[in-house]
Structures are given as C-alpha cells and as structure tokens.
Design a protein around this motif. Structure first.
Motif, mmCIF file in Angstrom:
data_model
loop_
_atom_site.group_PDB
_atom_site.id
_atom_site.type_symbol
_atom_site.label_atom_id
_atom_site.label_comp_id
_atom_site.label_asym_id
_atom_site.label_seq_id
_atom_site.Cartn_x
_atom_site.Cartn_y
_atom_site.Cartn_z
ATOM 1 N N ASP A 15 0.985 -1.307 -0.066
ATOM 2 C CA ASP A 15 -0.086 0.018 -0.001
ATOM 3 C C ASP A 15 1.008 1.149 0.027
ATOM 4 O OD1 ASP A 15 -2.429 -1.368 0.084
ATOM 5 O OD2 ASP A 15 -2.595 -1.363 2.288
ATOM 6 N N ILE A 16 1.884 1.333 0.917
ATOM 7 C CA ILE A 16 2.710 2.323 0.902
ATOM 8 C C ILE A 16 3.629 2.651 -0.306
ATOM 9 C CG2 ILE A 16 4.633 3.453 2.258
ATOM 10 C CD1 ILE A 16 3.612 2.189 4.643
ATOM 11 N N ILE A 17 4.038 1.468 -0.643
ATOM 12 C CA ILE A 17 4.887 1.677 -2.032
ATOM 13 C C ILE A 17 3.805 2.255 -3.206
ATOM 14 C CG2 ILE A 17 5.599 0.204 -4.027
ATOM 15 C CD1 ILE A 17 7.004 -1.231 -1.991
ATOM 16 N N THR A 18 2.660 1.716 -3.188
ATOM 17 C CA THR A 18 1.744 2.106 -4.246
ATOM 18 C C THR A 18 1.383 3.702 -4.256
ATOM 19 O OG1 THR A 18 0.789 0.061 -4.649
ATOM 20 C CG2 THR A 18 -0.692 1.796 -5.387
ATOM 21 N N PHE A 37 3.034 13.111 3.643
ATOM 22 C CA PHE A 37 2.558 11.923 2.866
ATOM 23 C C PHE A 37 1.620 11.207 3.521
ATOM 24 C CE2 PHE A 37 3.785 7.494 1.813
ATOM 25 C CZ PHE A 37 3.517 7.614 0.349
ATOM 26 N N ALA A 38 1.636 10.843 4.981
ATOM 27 C CA ALA A 38 0.901 10.146 5.391
ATOM 28 C C ALA A 38 -0.627 10.644 5.691
ATOM 29 C CB ALA A 38 1.060 9.710 6.971
ATOM 30 N N LYS A 39 -0.693 11.830 5.848
ATOM 31 C CA LYS A 39 -1.674 12.834 5.873
ATOM 32 C C LYS A 39 -2.748 12.889 4.602
ATOM 33 C CE LYS A 39 -2.161 14.586 10.255
ATOM 34 N NZ LYS A 39 -3.782 14.227 10.840
ATOM 35 N N LYS A 46 2.954 6.768 12.067
ATOM 36 C CA LYS A 46 3.605 5.550 12.734
ATOM 37 C C LYS A 46 3.692 4.231 11.985
ATOM 38 C CE LYS A 46 -0.051 4.116 15.357
ATOM 39 N NZ LYS A 46 -0.640 3.704 16.745
ATOM 40 N N ASN A 47 2.638 4.291 10.847
ATOM 41 C CA ASN A 47 2.334 2.899 10.098
ATOM 42 C C ASN A 47 3.541 3.003 9.014
ATOM 43 O OD1 ASN A 47 0.331 1.699 11.512
ATOM 44 N ND2 ASN A 47 -1.133 3.124 10.384
ATOM 45 N N GLY A 61 13.296 -0.072 -1.526
ATOM 46 C CA GLY A 61 12.508 -1.083 -1.348
ATOM 47 C C GLY A 61 11.750 -1.497 -2.482
ATOM 48 N N ILE A 62 11.052 -0.487 -3.182
ATOM 49 C CA ILE A 62 10.519 -0.678 -4.417
ATOM 50 C C ILE A 62 11.305 -1.424 -5.473
ATOM 51 C CG2 ILE A 62 9.560 0.679 -6.631
ATOM 52 C CD1 ILE A 62 8.817 2.896 -4.622
ATOM 53 N N TRP A 63 12.595 -1.120 -5.604
ATOM 54 C CA TRP A 63 13.391 -1.938 -6.500
ATOM 55 C C TRP A 63 13.484 -3.203 -6.074
ATOM 56 C CZ3 TRP A 63 15.015 -0.726 -11.134
ATOM 57 C CH2 TRP A 63 14.703 0.583 -11.751
ATOM 58 N N GLU A 64 13.581 -3.413 -4.605
ATOM 59 C CA GLU A 64 13.830 -4.790 -4.207
ATOM 60 C C GLU A 64 12.605 -5.650 -4.321
ATOM 61 O OE1 GLU A 64 15.996 -5.268 -0.363
ATOM 62 O OE2 GLU A 64 15.969 -3.071 -0.541
#
Length: 220
Positions: A15-18, A37-39, A46-47, A61-64
């Motif tokens: 979800d965060i990556i998307t 970004f979270a807002k 914190k998530n 992390g996206i590339w991984e």
C-alpha cells in the motif's frame, strides 16, 4: 447496545509503495515529508515506519520488491525449476524487465530525477545485493555438478558480471523505443548467452555477434 468501533484497515508495505509511486507520478516530485505523505493518504505516520525508516529506504524497497516479484513468479513456475542456470538467468531478466515495463513511467522518472547519476543509482543498492546473490546461487549449483575444480566458475566474478550486465540492460531498456521493447528482449538473450559462453570457454562467435549488435544499436 454499544457498537464496536471501526477497525482501521491494516496498511501493508505494498500500500505504501503504491501510494508513493502514484504521488511521484501525479505530482512529479517526491513527498515533502513522511507526515504530509501520511496525511495525504489518510494513514498514521507511525505505520510508515513499520516498513521504512525514511523515503530513501522506501525507494530502495521498491526496487527490491520488483526483484522479489520476479523471483516469486519464477519460483512458482514448475517448469523453471528444471531449467539450467543459463535458462534461469534468461527467465529472470525477461520477467524483471516485464515488471519494469509495467512501471516504466515511475522507473524512468526516478532514474532521471537528478542530474547526478550517482544519486539516481543509489536507490539500486539493495537490488544489487539481490541480483548478485541470485547469480551466485546459480553458479554454485552449476559448480556442484562439475567433477573437476578447473571446470568450476568463479562465483564472485560471475555475480559481479551479472550486476554489470543488468546495468547495461537497464540503460538499453531506458533508450529502447521498439514496439513492446522487442530490442531489449534481443539484448537480454544475446548478453546472457554471451556471458555463459565466455565462462564455458566456447567459441567466441557469439561475442563478436553481440559486439556487432551493440555497435549497430549505439550508432543509430
């Protein structure tokens, strides 16, 4: 009767990556802060930190995740389990670049974000470890089947060569304007076969053929 409070949908790493990839493509810049970004995407800050320490870690992390998706697709294919190392490497690169093509707008943006290419390439640090480890595992499997030590390949040299090969293919793919990136598929086939031929000490006709191919594409 008291009603149960609504439970917030669990936020996943994907979800965060998307959210991040969509933000970059829609706004043409990275988020200003994790808080904003979270807002903007209606989740608690914190998530974010459950999965990533900062945006640099997220970009890596996206590339991984691209690598993990390609590797999972291969692992779930029963036919691939019976392939030799050459065919497994070909299958990996074909699959990986299909995933890149499905996310081409994002990939091109982040690879050209800065004028300094070293900054752009920093996000590939985690991917480099995965590709080198994958290549090393393939060569270790091959070496286990060889009866004599002089026939065995150098795992460290080969794994580094696989990474350099990937960087070449990434540059080729970025510049490829052929329909459905057909020329990238050709480059993958020729480069993988050439590297394995060199390590197998087979005749070098394919090296020459690959050189002609690169020259032809570069001079266009």
């Amino acid at each position: 009767m008291a009603t149960k409070p609504k439970t917030e949908k669990k936020l996943s790493k994907i979800d965060i990556i998307t959210f991040y990839m969509d933000h970059v493509l829609l706004h043409e810049h990275v988020p200003k802060s994790v808080y904003k970004f979270a807002k903007d995407h209606k989740f608690e800050e914190k998530n974010f930190y459950k999965y990533f320490g900062n945006f640099d870690a997220l970009r890596e992390g996206i590339w991984e995740t691209f690598f993990q998706n390609a590797h999972s697709l291969m692992s779930n294919n029963e036919e691939v389990a019976n392939y030799g190392s050459r065919e497994k490497m070909l299958t990996f690169f074909y699959t990986f670049f299909e995933i890149l093509s499905a996310n081409r707008s994002y990939v091109l943006y982040v690879l050209n974000e800065h004028g300094d290419q070293m900054k752009n390439m920093k996000q590939l640090k985690g991917l480099r470890k995965h590709i080198k480890s994958f290549a090393k595992d393939l060569i270790e499997d091959d070496n286990d089947e060889k009866a004599y030590s002089f026939l065995k390949r150098n795992e460290n040299i080969y794994s580094e060569g696989a990474w350099i090969q990937f960087l070449f293919l990434l540059k080729f793919w970025k510049d490829d304007s052929s329909p459905d990136f057909e020329k990238t598929d050709v480059a993958i086939e020729k480069s993988v076969n050439t590297i394995f031929d060199v390590f197998d000490n087979t005749p070098l006709e394919k090296v020459f053929d690959f050189g002609k191919f690169l020259y032809k594409e570069t001079m266009k």
